[in-house]
Design a protein around this motif. Structure first.
Motif, PDB file in Angstrom:
ATOM      1  N   UNK A 101       0.850  -1.182   0.000  1.00 51.30           N
ATOM      2  CA  UNK A 101       0.000   0.000   0.000  1.00 51.30           C
ATOM      3  C   UNK A 101       0.889   1.236   0.000  1.00 51.30           C
ATOM      4  N   UNK A 102       0.633   2.151  -0.936  1.00 51.29           N
ATOM      5  CA  UNK A 102       1.403   3.388  -0.992  1.00 51.29           C
ATOM      6  C   UNK A 102       0.894   4.337   0.080  1.00 51.29           C
TER       7      UNK A 102
ATOM      8  N   UNK B 258     -18.400  -2.290  -0.009  1.00 52.63           N
ATOM      9  CA  UNK B 258     -17.761  -3.606   0.011  1.00 52.63           C
ATOM     10  C   UNK B 258     -17.924  -4.227   1.380  1.00 52.63           C
ATOM     11  N   UNK B 259     -17.619  -5.503   1.467  1.00 56.00           N
ATOM     12  CA  UNK B 259     -17.573  -6.164   2.773  1.00 56.00           C
ATOM     13  C   UNK B 259     -16.157  -6.070   3.328  1.00 56.00           C
ATOM     14  N   UNK B 260     -16.063  -5.726   4.609  1.00 58.72           N
ATOM     15  CA  UNK B 260     -14.772  -5.669   5.306  1.00 58.72           C
ATOM     16  C   UNK B 260     -14.544  -7.049   5.908  1.00 58.72           C
TER      17      UNK B 260
ATOM     18  N   UNK C   6      -3.323  11.361   0.471  1.00 59.61           N
ATOM     19  CA  UNK C   6      -3.423  10.745  -0.856  1.00 59.61           C
ATOM     20  C   UNK C   6      -4.706   9.932  -1.014  1.00 59.61           C
ATOM     21  N   UNK C   7      -5.676  10.138  -0.097  1.00 57.20           N
ATOM     22  CA  UNK C   7      -6.985   9.481  -0.102  1.00 57.20           C
ATOM     23  C   UNK C   7      -6.956   8.024   0.352  1.00 57.20           C
ATOM     24  N   UNK C   8      -5.814   7.530   0.816  1.00 51.06           N
ATOM     25  CA  UNK C   8      -5.807   6.213   1.447  1.00 51.06           C
ATOM     26  C   UNK C   8      -6.737   6.232   2.657  1.00 51.06           C
ATOM     27  N   UNK C   9      -7.603   5.220   2.754  1.00 48.67           N
ATOM     28  CA  UNK C   9      -8.480   5.099   3.911  1.00 48.67           C
ATOM     29  C   UNK C   9      -7.835   4.173   4.935  1.00 48.67           C
ATOM     30  N   UNK C  10      -7.832   4.624   6.185  1.00 51.23           N
ATOM     31  CA  UNK C  10      -7.273   3.848   7.290  1.00 51.23           C
ATOM     32  C   UNK C  10      -8.404   3.495   8.240  1.00 51.23           C
ATOM     33  N   UNK C  11      -8.459   2.251   8.667  1.00 48.41           N
ATOM     34  CA  UNK C  11      -9.497   1.788   9.586  1.00 48.41           C
ATOM     35  C   UNK C  11      -8.865   1.216  10.842  1.00 48.41           C
TER      36      UNK C  11
ATOM     37  N   UNK D  16      -6.217  -0.956   5.588  1.00 51.91           N
ATOM     38  CA  UNK D  16      -5.799   0.054   4.619  1.00 51.91           C
ATOM     39  C   UNK D  16      -6.475  -0.219   3.278  1.00 51.91           C
ATOM     40  N   UNK D  17      -6.862   0.855   2.595  1.00 55.91           N
ATOM     41  CA  UNK D  17      -7.462   0.694   1.276  1.00 55.91           C
ATOM     42  C   UNK D  17      -7.277   1.957   0.450  1.00 55.91           C
ATOM     43  N   UNK D  18      -7.116   1.758  -0.857  1.00 57.47           N
ATOM     44  CA  UNK D  18      -7.050   2.852  -1.816  1.00 57.47           C
ATOM     45  C   UNK D  18      -8.409   2.993  -2.515  1.00 57.47           C
ATOM     46  N   UNK D  19      -8.726   4.187  -3.047  1.00 61.90           N
ATOM     47  CA  UNK D  19      -9.963   4.317  -3.815  1.00 61.90           C
ATOM     48  C   UNK D  19     -10.021   3.261  -4.910  1.00 61.90           C
ATOM     49  N   UNK D  20     -11.174   2.679  -5.170  1.00 59.75           N
ATOM     50  CA  UNK D  20     -12.516   2.971  -4.633  1.00 59.75           C
ATOM     51  C   UNK D  20     -12.851   2.217  -3.355  1.00 59.75           C
ATOM     52  N   UNK D  21     -11.865   1.752  -2.621  1.00 60.50           N
ATOM     53  CA  UNK D  21     -12.024   1.171  -1.287  1.00 60.50           C
ATOM     54  C   UNK D  21     -12.759  -0.173  -1.284  1.00 60.50           C
TER      55      UNK D  21
END
Length: 330
Positions: free
Chosen positions: A20-21, A200-202, A217-222, A231-236
């Protein structure tokens, strides 16, 4: 710690973590020399037998803190109270939200893109003091005093725990099933706070309460109860997960302008504590225990005037579960 990506092929299977960047600043590990200092802590509310499950918001040059009031931790019908203060010193009640026959709990405050306050809550139906069913509720306000009636969103058995707004879209994870039953978590997005679109399903083990934040950079952190960072990049729709090797309850975190992540929640051990931790996309380390104990956790976190302001609840003073506000120098 071990990292893995979970995909559903009839059941959950551990796979290798995808690279993951990360945004600048978030690539670095937690600072081993991090030594935050507790500046002050104060009990700010204790007018109900059990006050718990907080959130904190700085809005229009004043503080708002919300929490549940009831006779106990669960099994009875709670109400949600919102209190306010200009400076964090003296607090006054601003609003009380209630629904007949419903246990309103786990309130979370956010600012809707149109400027209104939004209050997300869980609504539980108890029968004879035992959990029966639930669904999320939302309410809106222009001033924090007058709120729209709590409206039900999503379907029965969902539990939206916190909405995080990013570029005029709200993001939240809802968990299904309760107790020891197998849990499933789903990522949703919303433009108005009322209608939610499935993303999506986590797919990670035991998913429960989840806080989401975004890197530049729009990376989503949970940060996910019981023990995961995602961690996820768009579109998540594709996620990688790290097992942080220890449980956390009532998880919350924020990202400083410098890219450092600070998390808080219930630390488990010989005695439960509300604790502050440093974290990255793959690491989590407790660094400061707050004065707390017994029934405790569910912090709200705000950076303001060079300090971390943190609301939380605890029963360490005389056994009564009350609301506290801490100021911490990071």
């Amino acid at each position: 710690m071990r990292s893995h990506t979970l995909n559903r092929v009839g059941r959950l299977l551990p796979l290798l973590v995808a690279t993951v960047a990360w945004a600048p600043g978030a690539l670095h590990g937690a600072d081993p020399k991090a030594s935050p200092t507790l500046v002050s802590v104060k009990r700010i509310w204790d007018k109900a037998p059990h006050c718990a499950f907080t959130d904190l918001l700085r809005w229009k040059k004043k503080w708002l803190c919300c929490f549940r009031e009831a006779t106990g931790h669960g099994g009875d019908n709670g109400t949600v109270r919102v209190i306010t203060s200009p400076d964090g010193g003296n607090w006054n009640s601003l609003a009380v939200l209630k629904q007949p026959g419903i246990d309103l709990r786990d309130p979370k405050l956010s600012i809707h893109p149109d400027g209104r306050l939004m209050l997300l809550m869980g609504g539980i139906v108890n029968l004879n003091g035992k959990y029966h069913t639930r669904s999320p509720r939302v309410a809106f306000s222009h001033d924090g005093h007058t709120w729209s009636p709590p409206a039900t969103v999503l379907a029965e058995d969902h539990w939206l725990w916190r909405v995080t707004w990013h570029k005029r879209t709200g993001w939240a994870v809802s968990k299904l099933n309760e107790g020891r039953k197998p849990r499933r978590g789903f990522l949703y997005k919303t433009r108005d706070g009322i209608k939610y679109e499935y993303v999506t399903e986590m797919e990670t083990e035991g998913i429960s309460e989840t806080t989401l934040r975004f890197l530049p950079d729009d990376t989503m952190v949970a940060l996910i109860r019981p023990r995961w960072i995602g961690l996820s990049k768009p579109p998540y729709r594709k996620w990688s997960y790290t097992n942080i090797g220890q449980p956390i309850g009532g998880p919350n975190f924020l990202i400083t302008p410098q890219g450092t992540m600070w998390a808080a929640g219930r630390k488990y051990g010989q005695a439960a504590k509300t604790s502050l931790a440093t974290m990255t996309g793959t690491t989590f380390q407790h660094v400061l225990e707050l004065p707390s104990g017994g029934d405790t956790s569910y912090p709200g976190m705000v950076l303001h005037d060079g300090l971390l302001w943190m609301s939380y609840y605890s029963s360490h003073e005389g056994g009564k579960t009350s609301i506290f506000l801490a100021k911490i120098k990071l």
